[in-house]
Write an enzyme that holds these catalytic residues in place. Sequence first.
Site, PDB file in Angstrom:
ATOM      1  N   HIS A  93       0.820  -1.203   0.000  1.00 10.82           N
ATOM      2  CA  HIS A  93       0.000   0.000   0.000  1.00 10.82           C
ATOM      3  C   HIS A  93       0.862   1.264   0.000  1.00 10.82           C
ATOM      4  O   HIS A  93       1.973   1.276   0.523  1.00 10.82           O
ATOM      5  CB  HIS A  93      -0.948  -0.010   1.203  1.00 10.82           C
ATOM      6  CG  HIS A  93      -2.028  -1.033   1.055  1.00 10.82           C
ATOM      7  ND1 HIS A  93      -3.161  -0.798   0.321  1.00 10.82           N
ATOM      8  CD2 HIS A  93      -2.115  -2.306   1.496  1.00 10.82           C
ATOM      9  CE1 HIS A  93      -3.916  -1.886   0.335  1.00 10.82           C
ATOM     10  NE2 HIS A  93      -3.302  -2.821   1.041  1.00 10.82           N
ATOM     11  N   SER A 133      -4.857  -6.198   6.679  1.00 14.82           N
ATOM     12  CA  SER A 133      -4.387  -5.167   5.769  1.00 14.82           C
ATOM     13  C   SER A 133      -4.173  -3.856   6.526  1.00 14.82           C
ATOM     14  O   SER A 133      -5.017  -3.494   7.352  1.00 14.82           O
ATOM     15  CB  SER A 133      -5.428  -4.947   4.664  1.00 14.82           C
ATOM     16  OG  SER A 133      -5.035  -3.899   3.827  1.00 14.82           O
TER      17      SER A 133
END
Lengths: 422, 482
Positions: free
Chosen positions: B53, B341
Amino acid sequence: MITAETQHLKPEYDVVVVGGGPAGMAAALGAKEMGADRVLIVDREKEAGGILLQCIHPGFGLQHFKEELTGPEYAQRFLEKVLETEVDLATDTYVLDIDKDKRVKLMSSDRGVEIVSAKAVVLAMGARERTRGAIRTPGSRPSGVLTAGLAQKFVNMLGYLPGKRAVILGSGDIGLIMARRLTLEGLEVAGVFEIMPHANGLNRNIVQCLHDYNIPLHLSTTVVEIHGSDRLEKVTVAPVDETFTPDMSRSWDIPCDTLLLSIGLIPENELSRQLNLRIDPVTRGPIVRSTMESSMDGVFVCGNVVHIHDLVDFVSQEALLAGRNAGLYATQQQPPEDNIRLVPGENVAYCVPHTISSDREHTVYMRVRKPLEASVLNLGEVYEKKLRYVFPAEMVNLKVRPRFLHEFHGDTLKVDIVPTAS
Amino acid sequence: MKIVLYDVTIIGGGAIGCTIARELSRYQINVALLEKEIEVGFGTSKANSGIIHGGHHGSPDSLKGKLEWEGNQLWDPLADELGFGFRRIGELTVALAEDQLPTLNALKEQGEKKGVPGLELWDRDRLQQEEPSLSENAIAALFAPTTGVVNPYEACFNLIENAVLNGLNLFVSSPVQSITEGPDNTWILQTPKKEYRTRFVINAAGVFADRIAELAGVRTFSIHARKGEEYLLDKRLCGLVKRVIFPCPTPVSKGILVIPTFDGTLMVGPTAEMVEDKYNLATSSAGGQQVFDFVRNVVPGISARDCIAEFAGLRAVADGEDFIIGTTSKKGFINVAGIQSPGLTAAPAIATLVADIIRDEGLSMSLKDDFEPAVPKPIHFASLPTEKQIELARQNPSYGQIVCRCELITEGEILDAIDRGAKTLDGIKFRTRAGMGRCQGGFCTSRCMELLSRKMDVPIPEITKRGGESWVVKPRTELTAT
């Protein structure tokens, strides 16, 4: 089995055939027949013969040889001819790439990477099986879910069994053949499940592989969930309505450790795509002229690369034509160009070839979309032929003779198969 | 028999366990890793989106938001040294309606506050120019150049290979069944095969981290499993989009993404569904429907027709949604739990944080003089130039033999993968891509089984898909005997 591998390749060939299955072997023979001297077949397996080698059941050759043979026997007849006619055969060899000048990049463990050039190329790579991902069957991902062809390889080539109790999803011919094979090998086959309201395999296989062994065929029924963590434990099946939506209220579970998928074949066209050949979205194979030449000059295609055949006999016939024309191309004696385009009508999924020429006879292959009892095949308004029962699993073929076209002056003919007017 | 006392034992060989193991292998300490599966990376790590990310998504006030950006910056040296696939392809968070624009602005501001460079707002024209396959309804997007894609399983394999090279003791097929306190501030970990003694325990057990904490008597949290279904598309669609495409986030989810994976194929997903059963990895027709319905709004050219495979993974979600990293009430037991995540992104930062924690807890840690930071980059035959291919095939004929047709993988690459730790068909598949292409192993499975059988010197029926009861074939005798 006679095999011989060519030790040294020539730097230049008249015709290079990619694939040594039934299509490739027939194409090579066709090229030789038309005077191509230097012909090479390249096959990635250790022996030529393609998928026929694992098809140890009988039923091959009734059209072509007028006798019933097993797959390996059928392949052997062609292989012997190939060797007699001095076609070079490179087995265990992979075609990495073909460029637009028809230079073919080959690789093998014996000879490494090498490049040969060709005047004409025939693509005869066959097909691959559709997998679970293509139909997105819900559930877990245990071992024991495999395509029917892979199971056939395990059983017939390697001598292992895929499990004890099998369910078969899809009624394609390989699935039907495997239902019988697994039964003969001592497995229990709980049933064959087909989402369509009609079977997808040949009628003779339904009778000889299912009925004769009391294996139930469930039409309009499919596998809706796969269960099991490491190994398959059971599947849930359910009937479907006309829109293929499962009716979960009528679902039931079947304990099994093996699920074979026989849900169709897809033409193998990695090389066709590299060459940017025009692809028919319905057949998923290259668009072909009446000579089996693709949209690229000098690149010919045949067999399951073009469209999925139900009998190898038709593959041989079509490949012979492709090979002959590749031979003619290599020796610069091509026939007149096509002048008529064939367009499938409402109940015809596709027809091959996509164009024909009014000066000679052609065999046109096609598949119907919907089964019909009594029907008639219309070739535009120039010709009609009465057909008996037609259904999608059985290819329809039509001989188009020059005399049909004597009075026709257009450039497009619609091909359709419609119910007989009552 | 002499009983070994490890300084540190890591429970769990996922991305987190592997990264910690590799980090600790820099030091002169004796480290073990216990993994319940037959190979590392076989749980959540091989079933996630594979995204590093950008660093701007998580709030700087949360631990995961902080470690997201720290971790992001550590991936380049890691990938360089260990030779796994990683590329910063950038991402676009796309707004489909005017009312989503403030969210993009807020996201940009948050990223800038954290120091994430290069964030840009793109208008419709720029979007159509850069990503012509995006829906015409995409009115604006936030571009982040820092986002990357990685093969997470490959990262695990190479991290662990390097850690083992530097002295890690790896034990697979070793589920921890009980944890007890031993004498002199030590811990005793029991597996079906063996007992392990250790001074420190690192609980990196993913969705089972609460169970492991409970075994040690330090459970203060629960881990819930949030399932994500992902759908892989045919390589026909390679290049349809160049960057990772995010929808505008909502308070509950980052949404369903279009991911150009490191290998170039497109993947769409994940869904987000809480499940009770931590072994539930089933995909569902509702999940598939949701993914494709959603994605079509953003990239209309994607359809379920192109799906070649699907899978599901479980995110380890702690109460409160943040990471739980730190010491516990019992000395030497350290939790690294709730790593959902952006856990993969944060992994390298988590690893250094854990090293700091155990140092603070009193373990003497000096760097090894002979630490070897690299493993050889695996050969990928298909991507070599022709001259290299010719040379390699001449040197070693097994590189002249194609096994996987769809992905063009040679026998040599498969033998390399087995030498480097692959024990199963999945182990080969995730190291080499053999069996991952459009035929999904239809042609190469039997060849891979023959190669595993030959190299490991076991009969073919003993080869499994992924260990345990995942056998593929049985000998005729075994079935007919019963």
